[in-house]
Design a protein around this motif. Structure first.
Motif, PDB file in Angstrom:
ATOM      1  N   MET A 266      21.373  39.579  17.726  1.00 58.46           N
ATOM      2  CA  MET A 266      20.794  39.745  19.060  1.00 58.46           C
ATOM      3  C   MET A 266      21.877  39.510  20.084  1.00 58.46           C
ATOM      4  SD  MET A 266      19.945  37.011  21.327  1.00 58.46           S
ATOM      5  CE  MET A 266      21.242  35.790  21.438  1.00 58.46           C
ATOM      6  N   VAL A 267      21.734  40.179  21.222  1.00 56.99           N
ATOM      7  CA  VAL A 267      22.666  39.934  22.309  1.00 56.99           C
ATOM      8  C   VAL A 267      21.884  39.966  23.613  1.00 56.99           C
ATOM      9  CG1 VAL A 267      23.342  42.374  22.483  1.00 56.99           C
ATOM     10  CG2 VAL A 267      24.895  40.601  23.288  1.00 56.99           C
ATOM     11  N   ARG A 268      22.204  39.004  24.501  1.00 56.85           N
ATOM     12  CA  ARG A 268      21.505  38.928  25.786  1.00 56.85           C
ATOM     13  C   ARG A 268      22.007  40.034  26.709  1.00 56.85           C
ATOM     14  NH1 ARG A 268      17.139  35.953  24.714  1.00 56.85           N
ATOM     15  NH2 ARG A 268      17.636  33.930  23.820  1.00 56.85           N
ATOM     16  N   PRO A 269      21.128  40.645  27.487  1.00 55.87           N
ATOM     17  CA  PRO A 269      21.541  41.783  28.333  1.00 55.87           C
ATOM     18  C   PRO A 269      22.640  41.426  29.332  1.00 55.87           C
ATOM     19  CG  PRO A 269      19.151  41.445  28.436  1.00 55.87           C
ATOM     20  CD  PRO A 269      19.689  40.357  27.585  1.00 55.87           C
ATOM     21  N   GLU A 270      22.654  40.151  29.798  1.00 53.34           N
ATOM     22  CA  GLU A 270      23.646  39.814  30.830  1.00 53.34           C
ATOM     23  C   GLU A 270      25.029  39.524  30.245  1.00 53.34           C
ATOM     24  OE1 GLU A 270      21.126  38.018  29.949  1.00 53.34           O
ATOM     25  OE2 GLU A 270      21.698  35.914  29.709  1.00 53.34           O
ATOM     26  N   THR A 271      25.148  39.424  28.913  1.00 50.43           N
ATOM     27  CA  THR A 271      26.465  39.185  28.330  1.00 50.43           C
ATOM     28  C   THR A 271      27.188  40.498  28.032  1.00 50.43           C
ATOM     29  OG1 THR A 271      25.588  39.105  26.096  1.00 50.43           O
ATOM     30  CG2 THR A 271      25.754  37.017  27.250  1.00 50.43           C
ATOM     31  N   LEU A 272      26.437  41.611  28.041  1.00 50.22           N
ATOM     32  CA  LEU A 272      27.070  42.916  27.839  1.00 50.22           C
ATOM     33  C   LEU A 272      27.731  43.337  29.154  1.00 50.22           C
ATOM     34  CD1 LEU A 272      24.223  44.671  25.846  1.00 50.22           C
ATOM     35  CD2 LEU A 272      26.481  44.075  24.963  1.00 50.22           C
ATOM     36  N   GLU A 273      28.889  44.024  29.034  1.00 50.69           N
ATOM     37  CA  GLU A 273      29.576  44.479  30.243  1.00 50.69           C
ATOM     38  C   GLU A 273      29.751  45.988  30.205  1.00 50.69           C
ATOM     39  OE1 GLU A 273      33.152  42.193  30.242  1.00 50.69           O
ATOM     40  OE2 GLU A 273      32.005  40.319  30.470  1.00 50.69           O
ATOM     41  N   LEU A 274      29.600  46.609  31.368  1.00 47.88           N
ATOM     42  CA  LEU A 274      29.794  48.055  31.475  1.00 47.88           C
ATOM     43  C   LEU A 274      31.123  48.320  32.173  1.00 47.88           C
ATOM     44  CD1 LEU A 274      26.323  49.479  32.601  1.00 47.88           C
ATOM     45  CD2 LEU A 274      27.259  49.206  30.298  1.00 47.88           C
ATOM     46  N   SER A 275      31.845  49.308  31.667  1.00 45.28           N
ATOM     47  CA  SER A 275      33.037  49.742  32.380  1.00 45.28           C
ATOM     48  C   SER A 275      33.106  51.260  32.270  1.00 45.28           C
ATOM     49  CB  SER A 275      34.282  49.058  31.815  1.00 45.28           C
ATOM     50  OG  SER A 275      34.131  48.851  30.439  1.00 45.28           O
ATOM     51  N   PRO A 276      33.974  51.889  33.110  1.00 41.65           N
ATOM     52  CA  PRO A 276      34.046  53.346  33.057  1.00 41.65           C
ATOM     53  C   PRO A 276      34.401  53.825  31.658  1.00 41.65           C
ATOM     54  CG  PRO A 276      35.202  52.507  34.976  1.00 41.65           C
ATOM     55  CD  PRO A 276      34.812  51.322  34.171  1.00 41.65           C
ATOM     56  N   ALA A 277      33.993  55.008  31.308  1.00 40.21           N
ATOM     57  CA  ALA A 277      34.163  55.559  29.968  1.00 40.21           C
ATOM     58  C   ALA A 277      35.618  55.456  29.508  1.00 40.21           C
ATOM     59  CB  ALA A 277      33.721  57.013  29.946  1.00 40.21           C
ATOM     60  N   GLY A 278      35.820  55.171  28.240  1.00 39.26           N
ATOM     61  CA  GLY A 278      37.151  55.168  27.671  1.00 39.26           C
ATOM     62  C   GLY A 278      37.829  53.820  27.662  1.00 39.26           C
ATOM     63  N   ALA A 279      37.216  52.782  28.277  1.00 43.92           N
ATOM     64  CA  ALA A 279      37.835  51.463  28.297  1.00 43.92           C
ATOM     65  C   ALA A 279      38.026  50.958  26.870  1.00 43.92           C
ATOM     66  CB  ALA A 279      36.977  50.491  29.095  1.00 43.92           C
ATOM     67  N   GLU A 280      39.063  50.146  26.678  1.00 39.66           N
ATOM     68  CA  GLU A 280      39.418  49.708  25.337  1.00 39.66           C
ATOM     69  C   GLU A 280      38.419  48.700  24.775  1.00 39.66           C
ATOM     70  OE1 GLU A 280      43.425  48.058  23.209  1.00 39.66           O
ATOM     71  OE2 GLU A 280      43.596  49.077  25.144  1.00 39.66           O
ATOM     72  N   GLY A 281      38.109  48.805  23.505  1.00 37.84           N
ATOM     73  CA  GLY A 281      37.262  47.831  22.821  1.00 37.84           C
ATOM     74  C   GLY A 281      35.786  48.005  23.110  1.00 37.84           C
TER      75      GLY A 281
END
Lengths: 354, 266
Positions: A278-293
């Motif tokens: 499980m992962v909490r929604p606020e621990t996920l991070e969004l970045s522009p497409a193609g970011a590493e990892g």
């Protein structure tokens, strides 16, 4: 100060098992919450401790002495009920004096102790009022004072804030907690409100279906839920299933259909096993497409919630993750993004065992 | 719009008044007839006189039956009060799997035609050798038919008293007996008193039970009135009825004065 021990407690009503083996220690002066949905056995556990229900099996001890066979009036407890259960035909003073009278406290001491407890719950001057003349919050404080004035070994609270409106409920949480700390009384607190349990408790006991799923402080239960039910009952979470492929130090590599995730775990797993994380929604991070990892995904819905923005991101395998980010970051629906997951913030959840 | 509301209210008022007249007029007529100066039981009376009251209060059969009726009513009230309250406590707080069966059992005297209860008791008394030689059977019969009224009233009162109120008292150190005396009984008192009042009234003017179960050579006031009417038709019976109405009314007023029928609710 009293230590409460609950050992292998079971309770059946006719054919229905309400508690299926509960073990719990509450230390001196500790406030422990029993948290869970209705029907999980939390109230039944409390009522067994109070002596209103006779357990089918198991033992309850106060400071090591068994009390399982004692009637409630011999257990020296203070209890606060959801509906307050004040005596409607008695004034505030008579309500508070009832327990002292039962304990044959001398009239002089009664007067001092009543004055003390009434100032403690900020009800001085309300002596001659009747319960029906008080507001909900005041009745609640009388109920609390009535339970505390007898200086019981144990304080038991059964959803005491459930009948109050939201604002008052918030105030009372802090009020009860600071009072409990000041008096230093061992307390068992039943609630179905996760925020209440998190604010008030030293430790939280999460129960489902008559079983304890997890015991821990608020942070542990939130960050490292033991089971899937615990994770979904407290806060929001994303779940995904994968195959364990190995370890990276303390972390476990889980191969999912959208990529490999490094997960923490509280229990042993073997390579090749299928596991759920499980992962909490606020621990996920969004970045522009193609970011590493990051894992590639497409923003589906976006909802502005004031302090943050809530996204639904569709991953490569078609699964949908809930992501909560800062209110400023703007990713439009339809945009391809990279979802990254800080190492160890995903957590493997297990199964409950009796 | 307003006119319609007003005329609707007027119609309702008239209907209510008619119902009351229909119910109360016969009683008014009986009371008026009891003060008749003339010979017959008639309305309007021919002049005012208390002679029929003198006849009533000096008649040995009437006085005997009045005394018996009062004694039976008092005993039935107290006994059914205790039994009915106990049964209600058991039913609401403790009855398990058989609770509905228990309820029907307690209410049976109310659900069955009273005359059937009386016949059943009569057979039973002869079976066990009690018979109707004494008034014991009459007392028991009255208690039996009064219990359901107390039971219903106390049950309603108990449903208004959450079990947590009693549990709170237990948690504060009160043993079950103390909880009953200090918490339960004071809070269900209005129900107990209303039930007892019902019991008194039901017993005092009961006919069917008394008809079959009265001891040989004794009779209750309603039976005596009935017997008397078969032979004569003078206003003594009207006087007896008036006294009987006053007694019932007196019981209500007395209870109201002593404890208050509308004991404060919350």
């Amino acid at each position: 100060m009293t230590r409460l021990s609950i050992e292998r407690l079971e309770k059946r009503f006719d054919k229905v098992a309400a508690i299926r083996g509960v073990d719990l220690e509450v230390e001196e002066g500790e406030l422990v919450s029993l948290l869970g949905p209705s029907g999980c056995g939390k109230t039944t556990t409390l009522r067994c401790v109070a002596g209103f229900e006779a357990p089918t099996a198991g033992e309850i001890r106060f400071d090591g002495e068994p009390v399982t066979r004692l009637p409630p009036e011999k257990r020296d407890i203070g209890m606060v009920f959801q509906n307050y259960a004040l005596f409607p035909h008695m004034s505030v003073r008579e309500n508070l004096a009832f327990g002292l009278e039962m304990r044959k406290v001398s009239p002089n001491d009664v007067a001092t102790r009543l004055a003390d407890v009434m100032s403690m719950v900020q009800l001085s001057g309300y002596d001659e009022r009747f319960p029906r003349q008080l507001s909900g919050g005041q009745q609640q404080r009388v109920a609390l004072a009535r339970a505390l004035v007898v200086e019981p070994r144990l304080l038991l609270l059964d959803e005491p804030l459930a009948n109050l409106d939201a604002k008052l409920r918030d105030e009372m949480r802090f009020f009860i907690r600071s009072l409990q700390r000041r008096v230093g009384i061992t307390t068992l607190y039943v609630t179905h409100d996760q925020a209440e349990a998190m604010v008030m408790s030293d430790r939280i006991v999460v129960m489902f279906d008559g079983l304890i799923h997890q015991v821990g402080d608020a942070r542990t239960i939130y960050d490292h839920p033991a089971t899937r039910q615990v994770a979904s009952f407290i806060g929001s979470s994303n779940f995904f299933t994968g195959t364990v492929t190995g370890r990276d130090g303390a972390l476990i590599r889980l191969d999912t259909s959208f990529g490999t995730v490094a997960c923490g775990s509280g229990h042993e797993v073997t390579t090749g096993e299928t596991a759920t994380a499980m992962v909490r929604p606020e621990t996920l991070e969004l970045s522009p497409a193609g970011a590493e990892g990051g894992f590639s995904g497409t923003v589906g819905e976006r909802h502005f919630l004031g302090n943050l923005t809530d996204y639904r991101v569709t991953m490569a395998d078609g699964s949908v993750l809930q992501v909560q980010g800062s209110a400023n970051a703007a990713f439009a629906p339809g945009e391809v993004v990279s979802v990254s997951l800080p190492a160890g913030r995903a957590w493997l959840v297990g199964e409950a065992s009796a | 719009m307003n006119d319609r509301v007003t005329s609707g209210r007027l119609a309702l008022g008239c209907a209510i008044a008619l119902v009351y007249i229909f119910l109360l007029l016969p009683i008014v007529i009986v009371v008026a007839a009891s003060f008749n100066a003339g010979q017959g039981l008639k309305f309007p009376p021919d002049g005012f006189s208390l002679r029929w009251y003198v006849a009533f209060f000096t008649s040995e059969p009437f006085m005997d039956s009045l005394r018996l009726s009062l004694a039976v009513a008092v005993v039935a009230t107290v006994a059914s009060g205790v039994i009915g309250t106990t049964a209600a406590l058991y039913y609401v707080r403790h009855a398990g799997r058989w609770r509905e069966v228990f309820r029907i059992y307690v209410l049976a005297p109310l659900l069955l035609p009273e005359i059937l209860t009386a016949i059943a008791l009569l057979f039973f008394y002869y079976q066990i050798g009690l018979g109707t030689r004494t008034v014991v059977g009459l007392y028991i019969g009255h208690i039996v038919v009064c219990i359901p009224f107390v039971f219903l009233q106390v049950t309603a009162a108990l449903y208004n008293l959450p079990p947590s109120t009693e549990e709170a008292a237990r948690s504060l150190g009160a043993a079950p007996g103390v909880v009953f005396r200090r918490i339960t009984l004071p809070l269900i008192k209005p129900g107990v008193i209303n039930g007892a009042l019902f019991a008194f009234i039901i017993s005092f003017d009961n006919v069917s039970i008394s008809l079959l179960l009265k001891g040989i050579g004794t009779t209750t006031l309603p039976m005596q009135v009935f017997d008397y009417l078969r032979w004569g038709f003078d206003p003594t019976t009207a006087a007896a009825s008036t006294v009987s109405i006053l007694m019932t009314l007196g019981a209500v007023v007395l209870v109201d004065r002593l404890v208050g029928l509308r004991t404060v609710r919350f």
